[in-house]
Design a protein around this motif. Structure first.
Motif, mmCIF file in Angstrom:
data_model
loop_
_atom_site.group_PDB
_atom_site.id
_atom_site.type_symbol
_atom_site.label_atom_id
_atom_site.label_comp_id
_atom_site.label_asym_id
_atom_site.label_seq_id
_atom_site.Cartn_x
_atom_site.Cartn_y
_atom_site.Cartn_z
ATOM 1 N N PRO A 1 4.408 -1.372 2.980
ATOM 2 C CA PRO A 1 4.353 0.032 2.590
ATOM 3 C C PRO A 1 5.438 -0.071 1.801
ATOM 4 N N LEU A 2 4.468 0.506 0.866
ATOM 5 C CA LEU A 2 5.918 1.208 -0.269
ATOM 6 C C LEU A 2 5.859 2.745 0.237
ATOM 7 N N LEU B 1 0.749 -0.994 -0.074
ATOM 8 C CA LEU B 1 0.183 0.381 0.056
ATOM 9 C C LEU B 1 0.874 1.061 0.009
ATOM 10 N N CYS B 2 0.500 2.032 -0.616
ATOM 11 C CA CYS B 2 1.013 3.260 -0.416
ATOM 12 C C CYS B 2 -0.314 4.753 0.052
ATOM 13 N N VAL B 3 0.204 5.880 0.938
ATOM 14 C CA VAL B 3 -0.399 6.127 1.694
ATOM 15 C C VAL B 3 -0.200 7.553 0.803
ATOM 16 N N LEU B 4 -1.127 8.645 0.893
ATOM 17 C CA LEU B 4 -0.393 9.493 0.659
ATOM 18 C C LEU B 4 -1.682 10.618 1.040
ATOM 19 N N ALA B 5 -0.496 11.082 2.510
ATOM 20 C CA ALA B 5 -0.623 11.505 3.777
ATOM 21 C C ALA B 5 0.072 12.873 3.740
ATOM 22 N N LEU B 6 -0.639 13.440 4.426
ATOM 23 C CA LEU B 6 0.452 14.912 5.088
ATOM 24 C C LEU B 6 1.525 14.234 6.114
ATOM 25 N N ARG B 7 2.803 14.552 6.359
ATOM 26 C CA ARG B 7 3.529 14.570 7.247
ATOM 27 C C ARG B 7 3.191 15.805 8.781
ATOM 28 N N ALA B 8 3.381 15.717 9.778
ATOM 29 C CA ALA B 8 2.765 16.259 10.531
ATOM 30 C C ALA B 8 3.598 17.732 9.936
ATOM 31 N N VAL C 1 2.509 -1.144 -6.385
ATOM 32 C CA VAL C 1 1.289 -0.186 -5.431
ATOM 33 C C VAL C 1 0.318 -1.344 -5.333
ATOM 34 N N GLU C 2 -1.044 -1.937 -5.150
ATOM 35 C CA GLU C 2 -1.841 -2.987 -4.731
ATOM 36 C C GLU C 2 -2.908 -1.383 -4.049
ATOM 37 N N LEU C 3 -2.936 -1.078 -3.226
ATOM 38 C CA LEU C 3 -4.254 0.253 -2.262
ATOM 39 C C LEU C 3 -2.993 1.252 -2.245
ATOM 40 N N LEU C 4 -4.061 1.901 -2.419
ATOM 41 C CA LEU C 4 -3.309 3.595 -2.281
ATOM 42 C C LEU C 4 -4.574 4.306 -1.471
#
Length: 209
Positions: free
Chosen positions: A65-66, A6-13, A86-89
């Motif tokens: 995690p990728l 999976l790849c998580v397109l999210a902010l860092r703090a 990637v399999e899940l975004l």
């Protein structure tokens, strides 16, 4: 437990101030979001209780995690590996709308997810103001137009509760093919060998007539 890349397109703090300035987040929303991010996108806790990876684990899949490859901007091999595997975004709309990551990388991820009929979900913190949620949804759809074409079983655009996320991941698990168990494969091969049956082999590519 099968692995899920999976790849998580999210902010860092430390991305939040930049995102807030880019989007014009109200102070109330910034205060809410502050507690949801960590030092890595993989630490993102959209519902303030668990990281997204923990939800994947709870669904009976092993998160692989990728996401780290997103930050290897000068490493084309790493980015190619990310897009290939990637399999899940999992998508944080604040991150996408603020364009924290290179647009080209996000577009490549979007294209491969859609083309290969892989899974994605856009997750909104439940206490985010409705005005901001509506803005983020509209802008996110503009930034990821290919994903708007995906059928419901492949992608979820409005995951705003733990129950919805759990249901989505449970559905994803049920659609995945179970990985072959090496011990079972060996056992079957042993039984066949004991019966005098060898594995079929072909001198060339088989052709149907």
């Amino acid at each position: 437990m099968s692995g899920l890349k999976l790849c998580v397109l999210a902010l860092r703090a430390n991305d939040l101030d930049r995102a807030s300035a880019e989007i014009g987040l109200p102070k109330s929303d910034v205060k809410l979001l502050t507690s949801l991010y960590g030092s890595s996108p993989d630490d993102w806790k959209p519902f303030a209780r668990k990281s997204v990876g923990e939800y994947v684990t709870d669904a009976g899949m092993l998160p692989v995690p990728l996401t780290a490859d997103l930050y290897r901007t000068g490493d084309s091999a790493a980015l190619n590996r990310l897009v290939r595997d990637v399999e899940l975004l999992l998508i944080d709309p604040v991150c996408v709308v603020a364009q924290i990551h290179q647009t080209g990388v996000v577009w490549r991820l979007e294209a491969v997810i859609r083309r290969a009929k892989l899974s994605f979900c856009v997750i909104y913190p439940p206490r985010l103001s409705q005005t901001m949620k509506d803005l983020l949804r509209t802008k996110c759809e503009e930034h990821l137009p290919l994903l708007t074409l995906a059928p419901p079983e492949e992608g979820a655009w409005d995951v705003s509760s733990e129950g919805y996320l759990k249901s989505f991941l449970a559905g994803l698990k049920s659609r995945r093919r179970p990985a072959a168990n090496p011990s079972q494969v060996d056992a079957v091969a042993s039984l066949l060998a004991g019966a005098g049956i060898t594995s079929p082999s072909f001198p060339g590519t088989p052709r149907l007539r």
